[in-house]
Write an enzyme that holds these catalytic residues in place. Structure first.
Site, mmCIF file in Angstrom:
data_model
loop_
_atom_site.group_PDB
_atom_site.id
_atom_site.type_symbol
_atom_site.label_atom_id
_atom_site.label_comp_id
_atom_site.label_asym_id
_atom_site.label_seq_id
_atom_site.Cartn_x
_atom_site.Cartn_y
_atom_site.Cartn_z
ATOM 1 N N LYS A 54 0.855 -1.199 0.000
ATOM 2 C CA LYS A 54 0.000 0.000 0.000
ATOM 3 C C LYS A 54 0.888 1.246 0.000
ATOM 4 C CE LYS A 54 -3.961 2.039 2.474
ATOM 5 N NZ LYS A 54 -4.899 1.871 3.606
ATOM 6 N N SER A 129 -9.771 1.916 2.542
ATOM 7 C CA SER A 129 -8.859 2.655 1.697
ATOM 8 C C SER A 129 -7.820 1.789 0.984
ATOM 9 C CB SER A 129 -8.144 3.725 2.517
ATOM 10 O OG SER A 129 -7.341 3.128 3.519
ATOM 11 N N SER A 153 -10.056 -0.382 6.779
ATOM 12 C CA SER A 153 -9.453 -0.295 5.437
ATOM 13 C C SER A 153 -8.724 -1.535 4.930
ATOM 14 C CB SER A 153 -8.496 0.886 5.371
ATOM 15 O OG SER A 153 -9.240 2.058 5.210
HETATM 16 N N1 GLN Z 1 -13.366 4.366 5.758
HETATM 17 C C1 GLN Z 1 -12.747 4.810 6.976
HETATM 18 C C2 GLN Z 1 -12.327 6.255 6.827
HETATM 19 O O1 GLN Z 1 -12.599 6.797 5.814
HETATM 20 C C3 GLN Z 1 -11.606 3.920 7.352
HETATM 21 C C4 GLN Z 1 -10.363 4.214 6.627
HETATM 22 C C5 GLN Z 1 -9.180 3.396 7.116
HETATM 23 O O2 GLN Z 1 -9.329 2.393 7.807
HETATM 24 N N2 GLN Z 1 -8.004 3.875 6.763
HETATM 25 O O3 GLN Z 1 -11.747 6.845 7.689
#
Ligand code: GLN
Length: 448
Positions: A54, A129, A153
């Site tokens: 990532k 994400s 995410s």
């Molecule tokens: N969807 C969540 C957010 O937008 C989680 C994102 C994540 O775990 N990095 O913050």
């Protein structure tokens, strides 16, 4: 040969999934041919295997963008601890994977660079994400990737793409070299096609690191040891709050089928309650945004990445670099966070959120007094259409309701495939006790 075949496969499939921001072809091939020189023994379980990373995990001399224009040209001068661990395991990093900007999002659509597609249906989002990390594995570009999980995410994109994703216990994996989003929540973890691969990869990246003060000095068991298929006597809990109308009926049916499977394997399954989990979304978006607003102060147009050309004085360098370098969602989080931390609102928002967070943790503690494992759905819906929800932050935020409480409590959470709805994968979420990923792998392996 494996590395070369991997790049061939990536090039064939990339037009369909758009998972990678940067490929590392030359160095990866060279590394693969010189593993013995690097002291890697070919009997090491992960030796020579390609992996994707990532793009918020820093990689020495290899572009690391966090999905943001702010870091469009950022080449780190060091490797994250997890990268050093992957090199010691003999793995071959083949490239950097697309993600929501600074990991803020659930569909990978906030990336500055490209829109990644779901591996099963190119009109659907890959989740986020870590959308690139999940789509690349599901599309067979690579067998494994690393993602990060602050509120879901790793687990949500794993669910949307029908693969296995593990967010380890807070403190299990070093975050040294992870570009910080919300420091009290962030964890790095593995995404793979099988439970066993996942366990091997967590073995490789776990452990105490003196460079991450939040990493835990605690023994790392062999996570593959319990993969026997035997889970007789395991005590499993299903929170009733995870099986309400907010969750699509077909997903609830898939989870109920999983419950039947677990019972058939000799586990006991009971309904329990996590009464405060329903406040998780509100608590998370206050805490995560507050921490993000602080962490993102370092992007000032001077130390890293993007600098505005449109400046007359120093103030302009800060303001214009940030105004032009950050995208809409990142700005929304910074404004939410600075608001909740401001003198007049700190007690009402940030402090209150911390108190409710404690109540959410206590709910989990109470259940884990009597049970080994919690299961439920990973997401309320399957993957939705590209562009469908991105204009509507409240819909995006509430979709994290099932994964967020796990991060707030620092617990390990995992998603494994448990069926399909309209041709799209459904994820089963497993939640374990602190530092008990081994039981989760044991159960997931028996279920798989
Ligand atoms: N969807 C969540 C957010 O937008 C989680 C994102 C994540 O775990 N990095 O913050």
């Amino acid at each position: 040969e494996i590395a070369e075949a991997t790049f061939k496969r990536i090039k064939e499939t990339e037009p369909q999934v758009d998972a990678f921001i940067t490929l590392n072809e030359e160095r990866a091939i060279e590394l693969a041919t010189k593993l013995d020189v690097a002291g890697i023994d070919e009997t090491q379980p992960l030796a020579g295997l390609p992996i994707g990373i990532k793009d918020n995990i820093v990689t020495k001399d290899l572009l690391t963008t966090a999905g943001s224009k702010m870091l469009f040209n950022f080449e780190p001068i060091y490797d994250a601890t997890v990268m050093e661990q992957l090199y010691s395991a003999g793995m071959i990093p083949v490239g950097k994977l697309n993600m929501d900007e600074f990991a803020m999002g659930g569909s990978t659509e906030t990336s500055y660079f490209k829109k990644t597609k779901n591996a099963w249906d190119q009109t659907k989002v890959p989740g986020g994400s870590s959308g690139g990390s999940a789509a690349a594995v599901a599309a067979g570009q690579i067998g494994a990737s690393l993602g990060s999980d602050t509120g879901g995410s790793i687990r949500q994109p794993a669910a949307f793409n029908g693969i296995v994703g593990m967010k380890p216990t807070y403190g299990r994996v070093s975050r040294f070299g992870l570009i910080a989003f919300a420091s009290s929540l962030d964890q790095i973890g593995p995404l793979t096609r099988t439970v066993k691969d996942n366990a091997f990869l967590l073995n490789a990246i776990s452990g105490w690191d003196k460079r991450d003060s939040s990493s835990a000095k605690i023994e790392v068991p062999d996570f593959t040891a319990g993969l026997t298929g035997d889970i007789k006597g395991l005590k499993i809990a299903v929170p009733k709050e995870f099986m309400t109308e907010g969750v699509a009926p077909e997903i609830r049916t898939a989870v109920e089928k999983a419950v039947t499977t677990f019972k058939g394997l000799g586990a006991t399954v009971d309904e329990v309650s996590l009464p405060h989990s329903k406040y998780g979304v509100e608590v998370y978006y206050i805490i995560a945004s507050s921490e993000a607003s602080s962490n993102l102060q370092r992007f000032d147009g001077i130390r890293y990445g993007y600098r505005s050309e449109n400046v007359k004085d120093l103030e302009d360098v800060y303001v214009n670099s940030r105004s032009e370098g950050f995208g809409l969602e990142v700005k929304r989080r910074i404004m939410l966070g600075t608001f909740s931390l401001s003198a007049g609102y700190y007690d009402a928002y940030f402090k209150k959120a911390g108190q409710v967070r404690t109540l959410i943790c206590r709910d989990f503690d109470a259940v884990f007094n009597d049970y080994d494992l919690i299961i439920g759905p990973t997401t309320p819906t399957v993957a939705y259409g590209l562009g469908e929800n991105i204009e509507d932050p409240i819909t995006m935020y509430t979709a994290d309701v099932l994964t967020i409480p796990v991060n707030l409590a620092g617990l390990p959470g995992m998603s494994v495939p448990c069926g399909f709805v309209d041709g799209l994968p459904v994820g089963l979420q497993l939640i374990g006790k602190h530092f008990d990923e081994a039981t989760m792998y044991q159960a997931a392996y028996a279920f798989e």
